[in-house]
Enzyme design. Structure first.
Site, PDB file in Angstrom:
ATOM      1  N   TYR A 118       0.234 -55.089  44.305  1.00 42.49           N
ATOM      2  CA  TYR A 118       0.332 -53.895  43.486  1.00 42.49           C
ATOM      3  C   TYR A 118       1.194 -52.857  44.217  1.00 42.49           C
ATOM      4  O   TYR A 118       2.009 -53.226  45.054  1.00 42.49           O
ATOM      5  CB  TYR A 118      -1.093 -53.407  43.082  1.00 42.49           C
ATOM      6  N   ARG A 130       8.373 -46.587  31.733  1.00 44.37           N
ATOM      7  CA  ARG A 130       8.168 -45.704  32.892  1.00 44.37           C
ATOM      8  C   ARG A 130       7.333 -46.454  33.910  1.00 44.37           C
ATOM      9  O   ARG A 130       6.134 -46.261  34.053  1.00 44.37           O
ATOM     10  CB  ARG A 130       7.481 -44.397  32.460  1.00 44.37           C
ATOM     11  N   LYS A 176      -1.993 -55.615  37.642  1.00 47.55           N
ATOM     12  CA  LYS A 176      -3.240 -54.926  37.262  1.00 47.55           C
ATOM     13  C   LYS A 176      -4.320 -55.937  36.902  1.00 47.55           C
ATOM     14  O   LYS A 176      -5.493 -55.764  37.234  1.00 47.55           O
ATOM     15  CB  LYS A 176      -2.982 -53.990  36.081  1.00 47.55           C
ATOM     16  N   GLU A 228      -0.262 -49.200  29.712  1.00 44.00           N
ATOM     17  CA  GLU A 228       0.151 -49.016  31.099  1.00 44.00           C
ATOM     18  C   GLU A 228       1.642 -48.686  31.190  1.00 44.00           C
ATOM     19  O   GLU A 228       2.471 -49.390  30.599  1.00 44.00           O
ATOM     20  CB  GLU A 228      -0.105 -50.357  31.812  1.00 44.00           C
ATOM     21  N   ASP A 229       1.974 -47.623  31.898  1.00 42.18           N
ATOM     22  CA  ASP A 229       3.365 -47.295  32.204  1.00 42.18           C
ATOM     23  C   ASP A 229       4.269 -47.164  30.979  1.00 42.18           C
ATOM     24  O   ASP A 229       5.412 -47.630  30.967  1.00 42.18           O
ATOM     25  CB  ASP A 229       3.941 -48.287  33.227  1.00 42.18           C
ATOM     26  N   ASP A 282      -4.273 -46.118  31.218  1.00 38.85           N
ATOM     27  CA  ASP A 282      -4.649 -45.961  32.619  1.00 38.85           C
ATOM     28  C   ASP A 282      -3.896 -44.821  33.302  1.00 38.85           C
ATOM     29  O   ASP A 282      -4.455 -44.144  34.158  1.00 38.85           O
ATOM     30  CB  ASP A 282      -4.410 -47.275  33.364  1.00 38.85           C
ATOM     31  N   ASP A 283      -2.640 -44.604  32.938  1.00 40.77           N
ATOM     32  CA  ASP A 283      -1.867 -43.535  33.593  1.00 40.77           C
ATOM     33  C   ASP A 283      -2.459 -42.173  33.284  1.00 40.77           C
ATOM     34  O   ASP A 283      -2.416 -41.266  34.103  1.00 40.77           O
ATOM     35  CB  ASP A 283      -0.410 -43.566  33.138  1.00 40.77           C
ATOM     36  N   ASN A 330       3.936 -42.650  42.921  1.00 41.88           N
ATOM     37  CA  ASN A 330       4.143 -44.011  43.421  1.00 41.88           C
ATOM     38  C   ASN A 330       5.565 -44.453  43.120  1.00 41.88           C
ATOM     39  O   ASN A 330       6.161 -43.964  42.171  1.00 41.88           O
ATOM     40  CB  ASN A 330       3.186 -44.976  42.703  1.00 41.88           C
TER      41      ASN A 330
HETATM   42  P1  NAD Z   1       6.023 -38.122  33.639  1.00 39.69           P
HETATM   43  O1  NAD Z   1       7.443 -38.490  33.575  1.00 39.69           O
HETATM   44  O2  NAD Z   1       5.222 -38.055  32.382  1.00 39.69           O
HETATM   45  O3  NAD Z   1       5.895 -36.667  34.327  1.00 39.69           O
HETATM   46  C1  NAD Z   1       6.645 -36.242  35.409  1.00 39.69           C
HETATM   47  C2  NAD Z   1       6.526 -34.710  35.461  1.00 39.69           C
HETATM   48  O4  NAD Z   1       7.059 -34.288  36.699  1.00 39.69           O
HETATM   49  C3  NAD Z   1       7.291 -33.955  34.386  1.00 39.69           C
HETATM   50  O5  NAD Z   1       6.508 -32.883  33.908  1.00 39.69           O
HETATM   51  C4  NAD Z   1       8.507 -33.367  35.125  1.00 39.69           C
HETATM   52  O6  NAD Z   1       8.936 -32.121  34.609  1.00 39.69           O
HETATM   53  C5  NAD Z   1       7.913 -33.175  36.486  1.00 39.69           C
HETATM   54  N1  NAD Z   1       8.913 -33.180  37.552  1.00 39.69           N
HETATM   55  C6  NAD Z   1       9.852 -34.120  37.808  1.00 39.69           C
HETATM   56  N2  NAD Z   1      10.582 -33.751  38.885  1.00 39.69           N
HETATM   57  C7  NAD Z   1      10.066 -32.567  39.299  1.00 39.69           C
HETATM   58  C8  NAD Z   1      10.386 -31.687  40.348  1.00 39.69           C
HETATM   59  N3  NAD Z   1      11.394 -31.951  41.182  1.00 39.69           N
HETATM   60  N4  NAD Z   1       9.647 -30.574  40.476  1.00 39.69           N
HETATM   61  C9  NAD Z   1       8.636 -30.295  39.628  1.00 39.69           C
HETATM   62  N5  NAD Z   1       8.292 -31.093  38.616  1.00 39.69           N
HETATM   63  C10 NAD Z   1       8.997 -32.213  38.453  1.00 39.69           C
HETATM   64  O7  NAD Z   1       5.342 -39.119  34.660  1.00 39.69           O
HETATM   65  P2  NAD Z   1       3.783 -39.410  34.877  1.00 39.69           P
HETATM   66  O8  NAD Z   1       3.347 -40.529  34.010  1.00 39.69           O
HETATM   67  O9  NAD Z   1       3.016 -38.153  34.771  1.00 39.69           O
HETATM   68  O10 NAD Z   1       3.803 -39.951  36.369  1.00 39.69           O
HETATM   69  C11 NAD Z   1       4.264 -39.150  37.429  1.00 39.69           C
HETATM   70  C12 NAD Z   1       4.010 -39.834  38.752  1.00 39.69           C
HETATM   71  O11 NAD Z   1       2.625 -39.979  38.935  1.00 39.69           O
HETATM   72  C13 NAD Z   1       4.637 -41.215  38.896  1.00 39.69           C
HETATM   73  O12 NAD Z   1       5.360 -41.270  40.105  1.00 39.69           O
HETATM   74  C14 NAD Z   1       3.467 -42.144  38.997  1.00 39.69           C
HETATM   75  O13 NAD Z   1       3.704 -43.171  39.918  1.00 39.69           O
HETATM   76  C15 NAD Z   1       2.386 -41.228  39.514  1.00 39.69           C
HETATM   77  N6  NAD Z   1       1.067 -41.732  39.144  1.00 39.69           N
HETATM   78  C16 NAD Z   1       0.195 -41.964  40.160  1.00 39.69           C
HETATM   79  C17 NAD Z   1      -1.049 -42.475  39.896  1.00 39.69           C
HETATM   80  C18 NAD Z   1      -2.012 -42.702  41.038  1.00 39.69           C
HETATM   81  O14 NAD Z   1      -1.629 -42.735  42.143  1.00 39.69           O
HETATM   82  N7  NAD Z   1      -3.280 -42.843  40.825  1.00 39.69           N
HETATM   83  C19 NAD Z   1      -1.394 -42.804  38.603  1.00 39.69           C
HETATM   84  C20 NAD Z   1      -0.488 -42.560  37.558  1.00 39.69           C
HETATM   85  C21 NAD Z   1       0.749 -42.007  37.857  1.00 39.69           C
END
Ligand code: NAD
Length: 535
Positions: free
Chosen positions: A91, A144, A162, A233-234, A256-257, A395
């Site tokens: 993963y 994504r 997953k 997912e994603d 899940d996200d 991530n």
């Molecule tokens: P998304 O594209 O929906 O949201 C990204 C957000 O970040 C947007 O609001 C964007 O405006 C903002 N953003 C981007 N660059 C920026 C910057 N330089 N400064 C400020 N804001 C900025 O994506 P998402 O689904 O919300 O996922 C975001 C991240 O969260 C991914 O990298 C994903 O890997 C991570 N994530 C981690 C976990 C976990 O660890 N448990 C779970 C889900 C998602």
């Protein structure tokens, strides 16, 4: 009657050198295997040694995939017994690289692919899948993938990974699992024009064409696999919300996200109060990134604050967002619908000014943008609070908002640090600090298992709330003392089982379960647990 060769080629039945003399006789295996009869432990040792010899993580990933294709029991036994070492390989973070290189490293198809050309025939083609009792489906459209963007059909590594965790962490039998790629095209020109690209080589379908394909998929699943839980997912954020809102009240599903991330983060926040000594309901939390992950966390936190007696509006006032354009405030015209409940009356400030003005106790990054927790931002957090909590959730590792070392260094060792992908322990001025990994793998297996165990018809927000509480309650003092907000991954099966019981009880209480009692749930858990041993 299948011959010995067929058995050796069938991963679900193959024991390879562990076939006994009698079995070798019975199944026509004599002469097809070397003399020694090995046991599972010895096979596992050999597999691990082989894997560790590989110089690169991506090679280890390829090796593990090949092992799964050869011998299912051996793969899962190795994974279960070495979850800390192997989870980052099957993963995040390695799966990110595996998805990027999917077209190059592809060996043999796993999972189920649906494209726009299957319109009108999805139910029929689902009949091609060899198992009839599917209970867990993880589906993505690849738009994504982690923080890596649109990878099209190459995102298939995510549902596969997953579901491996469902098996390893929640004892769900592999035969009940189905990874699905809704391959609706890709807008990633670079991978689309790669001659090795394996997906539907067209721009993504959108609008009604997209919605109708998803609808047909969901309907086909309900018809062919009526017990199945669908985990989204994603997906890109707008689609993630649209699909969740469309299906959550009529289908057994979750995203899940949005929801899994929310529960794992909320659990970390609950546990952080054991270090900071603060009251949960007094916390102020700031998010960097206002996408699906961050908003999902905020929505669940709103419910958690409400459960502590705060009115909805007061609960939301404790949650602040900063996105790429600065603080999310009510005067902004560029906000998406999911941002509006958190667009408070305030001046539009940049990130660091917002920290200094609002003074959040907890900073949660979900941007996909590395380095965005700058030294100035962390120092401001540390200036405002004795034990600031820093959650760098993006991530894979390369996308984390800051590293563990930076968080500790810039806060003079006072930060409580959580990341999405694993970071090694850091020695700061002679003390070893252990970053926690806010990995969704702590939550989704227990949610899925709990839903199956009680025969849930829906996955409700309250089920995620009880999952978060259950996870936080399973963190022992020894972890808290090291600054870690999650239990060790080695306890993942027990953790998932505990969460499943809590989730099932909530579902029963909420009237969305077909099992009536805790005893029924226990019986399901005992009778259905897959423990990866030879029979
Ligand atoms: P998304 O594209 O929906 O949201 C990204 C957000 O970040 C947007 O609001 C964007 O405006 C903002 N953003 C981007 N660059 C920026 C910057 N330089 N400064 C400020 N804001 C900025 O994506 P998402 O689904 O919300 O996922 C975001 C991240 O969260 C991914 O990298 C994903 O890997 C991570 N994530 C981690 C976990 C976990 O660890 N448990 C779970 C889900 C998602």
């Amino acid at each position: 009657m299948t011959g010995g060769q067929d058995i050796l080629k069938d991963s679900a039945r193959n024991k390879s050198t562990a076939f006994s003399r009698q079995e070798r006789e019975k199944y026509g295996l004599r002469g097809l295997l070397p003399y020694a009869v090995a046991d599972l432990e010895t096979q596992k040792m050999r597999a691990l040694e082989n894997m560790r010899r590989k110089a690169y993580d991506i090679e280890k990933y390829i090796f593990l995939n090949a092992l799964l294709e050869r011998n299912q029991v051996l793969f899962y036994r190795t994974l279960i017994d070495n979850i800390e070492e192997l989870m980052p390989l099957i993963y995040t973070p390695t799966v990110g690289q595996a998805c990027k290189e999917f077209a190059q490293i592809f060996r043999r198809a796993q999972g189920f692919y649906i494209t726009p050309e299957d319109r009108g025939e999805i139910h029929k083609i689902l009949g091609n899948w060899h198992e009839d009792d599917i209970r867990m489906i993880v589906v993505t459209d690849g738009e994504r993938i982690l923080g890596l963007g649109d990878l099209g059909a190459s995102g298939m590594g995510i549902p596969i990974g997953k579901l491996s965790l469902y098996v390893a962490a929640a004892g769900i039998h592999p035969k009940h699992c189905l990874p699905v790629m809704l391959d609706v095209g890709t807008n990633n020109q670079e991978i689309r024009s790669d001659p090795l690209y394996l997906g539907y080589p067209q721009p993504r379908i959108t609008g009604d064409a997209y919605d109708d394909l998803v609808e047909e998929f969901v309907a086909a699943v309900q018809q062919r696999y009526p017990r199945a839980l669908i985990q989204f997912e994603d997906f890109l954020t707008p689609n993630a919300y649209k699909l969740l809102n469309r299906y959550r009240d009529r289908v057994l599903c979750f995203n899940d996200d949005i929801q899994g991330t929310a529960a794992v983060a909320l659990s970390g926040v609950y546990a952080s109060t054991r270090i900071s000594g603060l009251n949960f309901k007094d916390l102020k939390i700031m998010f960097l990134g206002a996408g699906s992950a961050a908003t999902g966390i905020a929505d669940l936190m709103t419910s958690a604050f409400e459960a502590e007696g705060l009115p909805n509006e007061d609960a939301r006032r404790r949650l602040w967002f900063v996105d790429i354009n600065g603080l999310v405030v009510d005067g902004r015209t560029d906000l998406l619908p999911h941002n509006l409940p958190y667009a408070h009356k305030e001046n539009q400030l940049n990130f660091v000014d917002a920290i200094n003005h609002i003074k959040p106790h907890i900073l949660i990054g979900a941007t996909g943008a590395p380095g965005t927790f700058t030294e100035e931002a962390i120092r401001s957090m540390a200036a405002n609070h004795a034990r600031p909590a820093i959650f760098a959730l993006s991530n894979p590792t390369s996308r984390a908002e800051c590293t563990a070392e930076q968080a500790y260094e810039w806060s003079d060792g006072r930060a409580i640090f959580v990341s999405g992908s694993p970071f090694d322990p850091v020695t700061y001025k002679g003390t070893q600090l252990r970053p926690g990994q806010g990995n969704n793998a702590y939550i989704f297996p227990g949610i899925g298992l709990g839903a199956l165990a009680c025969g849930a018809t829906r996955v409700t927000d309250k089920m995620f709330l009880s999952a978060a509480r259950s996870l936080a309650a399973q963190v022992e003092q020894v972890q808290i003392d090291q600054g870690t907000l999650y239990p060790p991954l080695t306890q993942l099966q027990d953790v998932s089982r505990g969460i499943a019981q809590a989730v099932a009880e909530t579902a029963i209480y909420d009237g969305v379960a077909s099992m009536a009692s805790k005893k029924d749930v226990e019986t399901y858990l005992n009778n259905n647990w897959y423990d990866a041993t030879y029979t």
